[in-house]
Motif scaffolding. Sequence first.
Motif, short mmCIF file in Angstrom:
data_model
loop_
_atom_site.label_atom_id
_atom_site.label_comp_id
_atom_site.label_asym_id
_atom_site.label_seq_id
_atom_site.Cartn_x
_atom_site.Cartn_y
_atom_site.Cartn_z
N SER A 83 9.56 16.10 -2.50
CA SER A 83 8.89 15.42 -1.39
C SER A 83 7.37 15.56 -1.44
O SER A 83 6.67 15.06 -0.55
N THR A 84 6.86 16.22 -2.44
CA THR A 84 5.43 16.48 -2.56
C THR A 84 4.79 15.47 -3.50
O THR A 84 5.14 15.41 -4.68
N PRO A 85 3.85 14.66 -3.02
CA PRO A 85 3.24 13.64 -3.88
C PRO A 85 2.65 14.17 -5.18
O PRO A 85 2.77 13.53 -6.22
N ARG A 86 2.04 15.34 -5.15
CA ARG A 86 1.36 15.84 -6.36
C ARG A 86 2.34 16.20 -7.47
O ARG A 86 1.94 16.44 -8.61
N ARG A 87 3.64 16.24 -7.16
CA ARG A 87 4.63 16.54 -8.19
C ARG A 87 4.99 15.31 -9.03
O ARG A 87 5.75 15.42 -9.98
N TYR A 88 4.44 14.16 -8.65
CA TYR A 88 4.71 12.92 -9.37
C TYR A 88 3.52 12.57 -10.25
O TYR A 88 2.37 12.71 -9.84
N ASP A 89 3.82 12.08 -11.44
CA ASP A 89 2.77 11.86 -12.44
C ASP A 89 2.25 10.43 -12.45
O ASP A 89 1.10 10.19 -12.84
N TYR A 90 3.08 9.49 -12.06
CA TYR A 90 2.70 8.07 -12.16
C TYR A 90 3.04 7.36 -10.86
O TYR A 90 4.08 7.66 -10.24
N TRP A 91 2.19 6.41 -10.51
CA TRP A 91 2.32 5.70 -9.24
C TRP A 91 2.13 4.20 -9.44
O TRP A 91 1.35 3.76 -10.28
N GLY A 92 2.83 3.44 -8.61
CA GLY A 92 2.59 2.01 -8.55
C GLY A 92 1.42 1.72 -7.63
O GLY A 92 0.83 2.62 -7.02
N GLN A 93 1.12 0.43 -7.50
CA GLN A 93 -0.05 0.02 -6.71
C GLN A 93 0.28 -0.11 -5.23
O GLN A 93 -0.63 -0.22 -4.41
N GLY A 94 1.56 -0.13 -4.90
CA GLY A 94 1.97 -0.21 -3.51
C GLY A 94 2.30 -1.63 -3.08
O GLY A 94 1.78 -2.61 -3.61
N THR A 95 3.18 -1.72 -2.09
CA THR A 95 3.55 -3.01 -1.51
C THR A 95 3.61 -2.84 0.01
O THR A 95 4.13 -1.85 0.51
N GLN A 96 3.05 -3.81 0.72
CA GLN A 96 2.95 -3.71 2.19
C GLN A 96 4.27 -4.09 2.85
O GLN A 96 4.85 -5.14 2.54
N VAL A 97 4.69 -3.24 3.77
CA VAL A 97 5.84 -3.54 4.64
C VAL A 97 5.34 -3.52 6.07
O VAL A 97 4.77 -2.52 6.52
N THR A 98 5.55 -4.61 6.78
CA THR A 98 5.13 -4.72 8.17
C THR A 98 6.34 -5.09 9.02
O THR A 98 7.00 -6.09 8.73
N VAL A 99 6.61 -4.28 10.02
CA VAL A 99 7.75 -4.52 10.91
C VAL A 99 7.20 -4.83 12.30
O VAL A 99 6.53 -3.99 12.91
N SER A 100 7.48 -6.01 12.78
CA SER A 100 6.99 -6.42 14.09
C SER A 100 8.02 -6.11 15.17
O SER A 100 9.23 -6.15 14.93
N SER A 101 7.52 -5.81 16.35
CA SER A 101 8.42 -5.46 17.46
C SER A 101 8.82 -6.68 18.27
O SER A 101 8.31 -7.75 18.10
#
Length: 124
Positions: A106-124
């Motif tokens: 669960s610790t981010p620093r334990r991961y070596d490679y990352w993607g660029q990210g994708t936005q998720v937006t949930v409207s109420s």
Amino acid sequence: QVQLVESGGGLVQAGGSLRLSCTVSGRTFTNYVMGWFRQAPGKEREFVAAISRSGGSTYYVDSVKGRFTISRDNAKNTVSLQMNSLKPEDTAVYFCAAGSSLLQYSTPRRYDYWGQGTQVTVSS
């Protein structure tokens, strides 16, 4: 070098579903444990889910248990996150990550490679 590319984000109403995918290239996919993290504006990056190399073990943050499912297809070099019953508090940029060990998964620093990210937006 390992490249990770996420897809599948978007805008959805509360209660809806989205499926995120992450395609990995550059190294042997089964060498890596995979994780999903998310980061909302003004907040730290948060662990969401992780999966072992074989896919036989999965881990989730409490807030998504029973709603999200992580899976991997080792033949296609992909890891997915099925998100159901989405809530506005799930709104964030979601990142996939590759690491060499499930220790402190669960610790981010334990991961070596990352993607660029994708936005998720949930409207109420």
